[in-house]
Write a protein that holds these residues in place. Structure first.
Motif, PDB file in Angstrom:
ATOM      1  N   HIS A  67      27.181   5.724  -9.253  1.00 54.89           N
ATOM      2  CA  HIS A  67      27.382   4.327  -8.823  1.00 54.89           C
ATOM      3  C   HIS A  67      26.045   3.604  -8.838  1.00 54.89           C
ATOM      4  CE1 HIS A  67      29.599   1.089  -6.762  1.00 54.89           C
ATOM      5  NE2 HIS A  67      28.504   0.898  -6.048  1.00 54.89           N
ATOM      6  N   HIS A  69      24.395  -0.391  -9.749  1.00 50.35           N
ATOM      7  CA  HIS A  69      24.445  -1.760 -10.277  1.00 50.35           C
ATOM      8  C   HIS A  69      23.241  -1.953 -11.193  1.00 50.35           C
ATOM      9  CE1 HIS A  69      27.630  -3.089  -7.498  1.00 50.35           C
ATOM     10  NE2 HIS A  69      27.140  -2.120  -6.748  1.00 50.35           N
ATOM     11  N   ALA A 128      28.315   0.007 -11.813  1.00 48.44           N
ATOM     12  CA  ALA A 128      29.193  -0.160 -10.658  1.00 48.44           C
ATOM     13  C   ALA A 128      30.191  -1.304 -10.782  1.00 48.44           C
ATOM     14  CB  ALA A 128      28.344  -0.354  -9.406  1.00 48.44           C
ATOM     15  N   HIS A 220      34.728  -0.731  -5.300  1.00 51.87           N
ATOM     16  CA  HIS A 220      34.200  -0.444  -3.967  1.00 51.87           C
ATOM     17  C   HIS A 220      35.324  -0.416  -2.934  1.00 51.87           C
ATOM     18  CE1 HIS A 220      30.854  -2.445  -6.128  1.00 51.87           C
ATOM     19  NE2 HIS A 220      30.049  -1.764  -5.362  1.00 51.87           N
ATOM     20  N   HIS A 257      32.078   4.745  -2.449  1.00 57.14           N
ATOM     21  CA  HIS A 257      31.819   4.800  -1.003  1.00 57.14           C
ATOM     22  C   HIS A 257      32.844   5.612  -0.203  1.00 57.14           C
ATOM     23  CE1 HIS A 257      28.773   2.142  -2.255  1.00 57.14           C
ATOM     24  NE2 HIS A 257      29.534   1.063  -2.340  1.00 57.14           N
ATOM     25  N   ASP A 311      23.503   3.230  -5.973  1.00 53.97           N
ATOM     26  CA  ASP A 311      23.953   1.868  -5.643  1.00 53.97           C
ATOM     27  C   ASP A 311      23.045   0.794  -6.228  1.00 53.97           C
ATOM     28  OD1 ASP A 311      25.561  -0.141  -4.632  1.00 53.97           O
ATOM     29  OD2 ASP A 311      25.829   0.813  -2.705  1.00 53.97           O
TER      30      ASP A 311
HETATM   31 ZN   LIG Z   1      27.992  -0.972  -5.208  1.00 50.23          ZN
END
Ligand SMILES: [Zn+2]
Length: 447
Positions: A67, A69, A128, A220, A257, A311
């Motif tokens: 994951h 971004h 992500a 998410h 998550h 993340d």
């Molecule tokens: Zn994220």
């Protein structure tokens, strides 16, 4: 075709037996691993091979980041204050930054994010799903030589960057499939923002679109307790139970998550073989409650496929799989006050072979085994933490070292990082990108 022998003092295979070979090498031909054995033996069987790595190195499989971004936060790195609430960090800072992103910003951002990932040993990055301009990110992925997945921004909220109707959002996802039809290292995934920012119609059709295209979907859910509150208000059910009842879940789904889950939601994840990507630094940085409410140890015990992720730069900050693995192992062990619950080897698996299972790529990557893709990392051992060498190199790697020890990285047999630098975008081409990104930071952050 030239055979390359990548040698090291230790080769950590992460195969089923978790074998660690001493004074060994990995033999690569084209994009694949053709042998793993004692270095001297391989020199005899492949006398014309090129020798890389070094006699003191630690060799591991390429790391997988479940994951990450690739756009947005990277260009305002470490600008979001760390004493504000996570909703303000995301909707007051990250989302407005995305909305100002040009195609060029997406490219700059993805190059820098992937440069850090690769230089820290991450060979496969799962994007992500907050990309405004997927073709720019794909251009960066191809330029940097990474393996990974590509998605597109997907939400059907009334007001927000790249928002659209259900059919417009699905069309954006189809465009990603088209863009990645002929890119062997980059898979097109269906990606939604998730949370409570998707209608039932959108998430149901997006999941079906992934099934129809024989690909995967990620979004998410429940990093904090906010999603539970809003799903209960809207549907009367907890989020993952609601998604289960809609028929969305399955082994093609990677939930990002899944921190605040109750027993029933965990049953839903287990029963549907849904996978989870967990990003421990983000929950700590944003104070979202993993130490109070995280149930990932329960899910692991029940066989849930899981990957670690880093993340985004203003949530996870460091794109470093070794720091990440050590942190997660520590959290899990401390939560149960039980050191037997997760070893350094288990933690490394969550960035290698277990992560590969979570994203459906274990047939290709995640371990050093003959026939698999030659994605591997050479950790240098010049740092002070390696002056004496343990006979347990995984313990030394996870608990004592970090991604900064990475020297060389191979993706599909090609050296994309050598001596801690990208081989793909180099010299002034790279420094110009850094300078341009620095200028954009001032504009995008507004300070
Ligand atoms: Zn994220």
């Amino acid at each position: 075709m030239t055979i390359i022998l990548v040698r090291g003092q230790h080769v950590i295979t992460m195969n089923a037996q978790r074998e660690v070979l001493t004074e060994a090498a990995v033999a690569i031909e084209n994009s694949r691993i053709i042998a793993i054995d004692n270095f001297e033996k391989l020199c005899v069987s492949h006398p014309d091979s090129v020798i890389e790595g070094n006699p003191r190195a630690v060799i591991t499989p390429g790391m997988i980041n479940g994951h990450q971004h690739l756009t947005g936060d990277r260009l305002i790195r470490s600008m979001i204050p760390d004493t504000i609430d996570s909703q303000e960090a995301i909707f007051g800072w990250a989302v407005p930054t995305h909305s100002k992103h040009t195609e060029r910003d997406d490219y700059l951002s993805a190059v820098l994010a992937l440069n850090e990932a690769l230089c820290h040993g991450i060979t496969t990055t799962v994007e992500a799903g907050t990309v405004g301009h997927p073709s720019s990110v794909l251009k960066a992925q191809l330029a940097m030589g990474t393996r990974g997945t590509l998605g597109s921004w997907g939400w059907d909220v009334e007001d927000g960057p790249f928002a659209g109707t259900v059919s417009e959002v699905l069309d954006r996802q189809r465009e990603v499939m088209r863009l990645t039809a002929d890119t062997p290292l980059i898979d097109g995934w269906v990606t939604l923002v998730g949370h409570d920012l998707m209608s039932d119609e959108l998430v149901t059709s997006a999941s079906q679109l992934a099934r129809d295209n024989n690909t995967r979907i990620t979004f998410h859910i429940s990093p904090s307790s906010g999603d539970t509150t809003s799903y209960l208000a809207r549907t009367g059910k907890h989020p993952v139970r609601h998604l289960y009842d809609l028929g969305v879940l399955g082994n093609h789904v990677l939930l990002a998550h899944a921190v605040h889950l109750n027993d029933d939601e965990i049953d839903c994840v287990v029963e549907t073989d849904t996978a989870v990507a967990v990003c421990p630094w983000a929950y700590l940085r944003l104070a979202q409650g993993i130490t109070a409410a995280g149930r990932h140890d329960d899910m692991l015990k029940r066989g849930v496929r899981m990957s670690l992720g880093c993340d985004s730069e203003n949530a996870g900050d460091a794109v470093d799989p070794i720091r990440n693995a050590a942190l997660f192992a520590g959290l899990i062990r401390d939560r149960r006050m039980d050191p037997t619950i997760m070893s350094a080897v288990d933690a490394l698996a969550l960035h290698t072979i277990d992560a590969a299972r979570a994203i459906g790529m274990a047939d290709r990557i995640g371990s050093l085994e003959v026939g698999k893709q030659a994605d591997l990392v050479v950790f240098g051992t010049d740092g002070p933490e390696w002056l004496t060498r343990s006979t347990q190199p995984v313990l030394q790697l996870i608990w004592a070292s970090s991604g900064s020890a990475v020297d060389d990285v191979y993706v599909a047999g090609k050296a994309v990082v050598r001596a801690k630098k990208s081989t793909q975008i180099t010299g002034s081409a790279f420094t110009d990108i850094v300078a341009e990104a620095q200028e954009r930071m001032t504009f995008l952050s507004g300070r």
